[in-house]
Scaffold this motif. Structure first.
Motif, PDB file in Angstrom:
ATOM      1  N   PHE A  83      44.668  23.601  51.246  1.00 31.50           N
ATOM      2  CA  PHE A  83      45.151  24.332  52.414  1.00 31.50           C
ATOM      3  C   PHE A  83      44.017  24.634  53.381  1.00 31.50           C
ATOM      4  CE2 PHE A  83      46.186  28.480  54.406  1.00 31.50           C
ATOM      5  CZ  PHE A  83      47.255  28.060  55.167  1.00 31.50           C
ATOM      6  N   LEU A  84      42.888  25.069  52.850  1.00 34.48           N
ATOM      7  CA  LEU A  84      41.757  25.463  53.691  1.00 34.48           C
ATOM      8  C   LEU A  84      40.751  24.334  53.816  1.00 34.48           C
ATOM      9  CD1 LEU A  84      41.102  29.017  52.213  1.00 34.48           C
ATOM     10  CD2 LEU A  84      42.314  28.447  54.314  1.00 34.48           C
ATOM     11  N   GLU A  85      40.160  24.199  54.980  1.00 35.83           N
ATOM     12  CA  GLU A  85      39.076  23.246  55.180  1.00 35.83           C
ATOM     13  C   GLU A  85      37.777  23.973  54.870  1.00 35.83           C
ATOM     14  OE1 GLU A  85      39.232  20.023  55.910  1.00 35.83           O
ATOM     15  OE2 GLU A  85      41.412  20.149  55.891  1.00 35.83           O
ATOM     16  N   THR A  86      37.157  23.618  53.768  1.00 36.64           N
ATOM     17  CA  THR A  86      35.917  24.266  53.368  1.00 36.64           C
ATOM     18  C   THR A  86      35.109  23.306  52.528  1.00 36.64           C
ATOM     19  OG1 THR A  86      34.971  26.158  52.192  1.00 36.64           O
ATOM     20  CG2 THR A  86      37.057  25.304  51.368  1.00 36.64           C
ATOM     21  N   LYS A  87      33.807  23.477  52.504  1.00 30.56           N
ATOM     22  CA  LYS A  87      32.942  22.640  51.672  1.00 30.56           C
ATOM     23  C   LYS A  87      33.114  22.980  50.212  1.00 30.56           C
ATOM     24  CE  LYS A  87      29.482  19.973  53.337  1.00 30.56           C
ATOM     25  NZ  LYS A  87      29.655  18.547  53.181  1.00 30.56           N
ATOM     26  N   GLU A  88      33.197  24.283  49.900  1.00 28.19           N
ATOM     27  CA  GLU A  88      33.315  24.710  48.513  1.00 28.19           C
ATOM     28  C   GLU A  88      34.781  24.807  48.119  1.00 28.19           C
ATOM     29  OE1 GLU A  88      31.122  28.292  47.859  1.00 28.19           O
ATOM     30  OE2 GLU A  88      29.218  27.273  47.972  1.00 28.19           O
ATOM     31  N   ALA A  89      35.159  24.038  47.127  1.00 30.24           N
ATOM     32  CA  ALA A  89      36.539  24.031  46.650  1.00 30.24           C
ATOM     33  C   ALA A  89      36.565  24.440  45.184  1.00 30.24           C
ATOM     34  CB  ALA A  89      37.141  22.639  46.815  1.00 30.24           C
ATOM     35  N   LEU A  90      37.712  24.891  44.733  1.00 30.64           N
ATOM     36  CA  LEU A  90      37.885  25.258  43.338  1.00 30.64           C
ATOM     37  C   LEU A  90      37.772  24.005  42.485  1.00 30.64           C
ATOM     38  CD1 LEU A  90      38.563  27.528  41.334  1.00 30.64           C
ATOM     39  CD2 LEU A  90      40.976  27.005  41.714  1.00 30.64           C
ATOM     40  N   LEU A 134      36.394  31.649  38.134  1.00 29.72           N
ATOM     41  CA  LEU A 134      36.726  30.553  39.047  1.00 29.72           C
ATOM     42  C   LEU A 134      35.429  29.876  39.472  1.00 29.72           C
ATOM     43  CD1 LEU A 134      39.241  32.635  41.145  1.00 29.72           C
ATOM     44  CD2 LEU A 134      39.815  30.885  39.464  1.00 29.72           C
ATOM     45  N   ILE A 135      35.368  28.574  39.331  1.00 31.05           N
ATOM     46  CA  ILE A 135      34.153  27.816  39.616  1.00 31.05           C
ATOM     47  C   ILE A 135      34.361  27.034  40.904  1.00 31.05           C
ATOM     48  CG2 ILE A 135      32.613  26.015  38.772  1.00 31.05           C
ATOM     49  CD1 ILE A 135      33.565  26.863  35.909  1.00 31.05           C
ATOM     50  N   TYR A 136      33.532  27.320  41.900  1.00 31.94           N
ATOM     51  CA  TYR A 136      33.619  26.668  43.198  1.00 31.94           C
ATOM     52  C   TYR A 136      32.386  25.811  43.430  1.00 31.94           C
ATOM     53  CZ  TYR A 136      37.345  29.924  44.361  1.00 31.94           C
ATOM     54  OH  TYR A 136      38.530  30.631  44.377  1.00 31.94           O
TER      55      TYR A 136
END
Length: 118
Positions: free
Chosen positions: A71-78, A7-9
């Protein structure tokens, strides 16, 4: 042989801001990874950016709720994935170490074994 998901984030804003030369180098690194992995790659794709995602959940009353974006608030996404067949996780780690996201400060790679239900 076992299956492993790579999985690459990363930070989508950083990917979008890459110069044409940075994109060329990035794509060349993925091509080198694909060449090294060869037939061990059984699937993989680059994903659209996280804002294009749709999240699906059931609400308290059991109604389906869809939300634009992740769904999640994050800088790094899939951002993408590879599905590999390999003898063991060490083989996958050796291959995954070639991915440009391993070295970039805004991204990372996660390796997960795939559960065999058969």
């Amino acid at each position: 042989m076992s299956k492993f998901m790579i999985l690459i984030y990363g930070d989508a804003e950083r990917w979008v801001a890459m110069s044409p030369e940075e994109q060329r180098v990035h794509n060349a690194a993925h091509a080198a990874f694909a060449k090294a992995a060869g037939k061990r790659i059984v699937g993989g794709e680059e994903l659209e950016l996280a804002p294009r995602a749709t999240t699906v959940r059931k609400g308290p009353a059991g109604r389906l709720i869809t939300t634009d974006g992740p769904f999640l608030e994050t800088k790094e996404a899939l951002g993408g994935f590879y599905l590999l067949e390999a003898a063991d996780v060490d083989e996958v780690i050796a291959l995954a170490s070639q991915l440009p996201e391993v070295a970039a400060g805004h991204s990372g790679v996660e390796i997960r074994p795939v559960v065999d239900h058969g």
